[in-house]
Motif scaffolding. Structure first.
Motif, short mmCIF file in Angstrom:
data_model
loop_
_atom_site.label_atom_id
_atom_site.label_comp_id
_atom_site.label_asym_id
_atom_site.label_seq_id
_atom_site.Cartn_x
_atom_site.Cartn_y
_atom_site.Cartn_z
N GLU A 160 11.49 -3.83 -0.89
CA GLU A 160 10.05 -4.92 -1.08
C GLU A 160 9.52 -4.15 -0.79
N GLY A 161 9.64 -2.63 -0.24
CA GLY A 161 8.43 -1.40 -0.23
C GLY A 161 8.34 -1.40 -2.18
N VAL A 162 8.86 -1.19 -3.01
CA VAL A 162 8.58 -1.30 -3.81
C VAL A 162 7.42 -2.00 -5.05
N LEU A 163 8.21 -2.98 -4.52
CA LEU A 163 7.48 -3.80 -4.38
C LEU A 163 5.54 -4.19 -4.37
N GLY A 178 -4.52 -11.50 -4.48
CA GLY A 178 -5.15 -11.07 -5.75
C GLY A 178 -3.61 -10.99 -6.68
N CYS A 179 -2.62 -10.89 -6.60
CA CYS A 179 -1.47 -10.45 -7.45
C CYS A 179 -0.87 -11.63 -7.95
N ASN A 180 -0.56 -11.64 -9.29
CA ASN A 180 -0.61 -12.87 -10.45
C ASN A 180 1.19 -13.07 -10.51
N TRP A 181 1.97 -12.05 -10.10
CA TRP A 181 3.54 -12.62 -10.22
C TRP A 181 4.10 -11.79 -9.16
N THR A 182 5.37 -11.98 -9.47
CA THR A 182 6.65 -11.80 -8.39
C THR A 182 7.65 -11.67 -9.23
N MET A 183 8.57 -11.18 -8.18
CA MET A 183 10.16 -10.78 -8.78
C MET A 183 11.66 -10.73 -7.64
N THR A 184 12.20 -11.81 -8.06
CA THR A 184 12.87 -12.36 -7.07
C THR A 184 14.78 -11.67 -7.90
N HIS A 185 15.41 -11.93 -7.21
CA HIS A 185 16.85 -11.91 -7.47
C HIS A 185 17.19 -11.39 -8.48
N PHE A 186 17.03 -9.55 -7.55
CA PHE A 186 17.92 -8.26 -8.12
C PHE A 186 19.29 -9.18 -8.13
N SER A 213 7.05 -6.55 -20.03
CA SER A 213 8.38 -5.84 -20.04
C SER A 213 8.31 -4.35 -19.05
N ARG A 214 7.05 -3.91 -19.61
CA ARG A 214 6.41 -2.68 -18.94
C ARG A 214 6.21 -2.30 -17.37
N LEU A 215 6.21 -4.48 -16.67
CA LEU A 215 5.54 -3.82 -15.41
C LEU A 215 7.26 -4.09 -14.63
N GLN A 216 8.46 -5.15 -15.74
CA GLN A 216 9.64 -4.22 -14.85
C GLN A 216 10.12 -3.24 -14.90
N GLN A 217 9.60 -2.48 -15.83
CA GLN A 217 10.63 -1.26 -15.96
C GLN A 217 9.49 -0.17 -15.45
N GLU A 218 8.34 -0.36 -14.29
CA GLU A 218 7.88 -0.10 -14.13
C GLU A 218 8.75 -0.01 -12.81
N VAL A 219 8.93 -1.06 -11.57
CA VAL A 219 9.91 -1.35 -10.36
C VAL A 219 10.99 -1.10 -11.52
N ASP A 220 11.43 -0.43 -11.75
CA ASP A 220 13.48 -0.19 -12.08
C ASP A 220 12.86 1.79 -11.96
N ARG A 221 12.07 1.96 -12.24
CA ARG A 221 11.48 3.16 -12.17
C ARG A 221 11.33 3.89 -10.84
N ARG A 222 11.12 3.07 -10.10
CA ARG A 222 10.41 3.08 -9.18
C ARG A 222 11.73 2.91 -7.78
N ILE A 223 12.52 1.83 -7.97
CA ILE A 223 13.80 1.53 -7.39
C ILE A 223 14.48 2.67 -7.82
#
Length: 90
Positions: free
Chosen positions: A65-68, A46-54, A9-19
């Motif tokens: 992509e820059g934010v990610l 070393g990154c252990n996550w990804t996000m797709t389907h915005f 949830s926090r990771l999703q919020q951080e990406v949302d905030r930056r976008i």
């Protein structure tokens, strides 16, 4: 560099905030739907996550992509499992 750890949830919020701080997105007044991060085996960085389907992101692929890229360099997804609170573990 050692990554900080955030839950999904926090990771999703951080990406949302930056976008939604990006000038191109603010200027267009578009609201992009940010998906939950998905756990994966660590990649070569070393990154252990990804996000797709915005959602509602047509034309903003490069910005997203820059934010990610920057968030993936700073944070890993927490792999801790929440305890159920059941003292009998059943």
């Amino acid at each position: 560099m050692i990554r900080k750890t955030l839950n999904a949830s926090r990771l999703q919020q951080e990406v949302d905030r930056r976008i939604h701080r990006l000038q191109a997105i603010v200027g267009d007044g578009v609201k992009i739907r940010v998906p939950r991060p998905q756990l994966q085996d660590p990649d070569k960085s070393g990154c252990n996550w990804t996000m797709t389907h915005f959602g509602n992101a047509l034309g903003f692929d490069r910005d997203i992509e820059g934010v990610l890229k920057s968030v993936r360099a700073e944070y890993n997804l927490s792999t801790e499992v929440k305890q159920s609170g059941n003292p009998f573990d059943d």
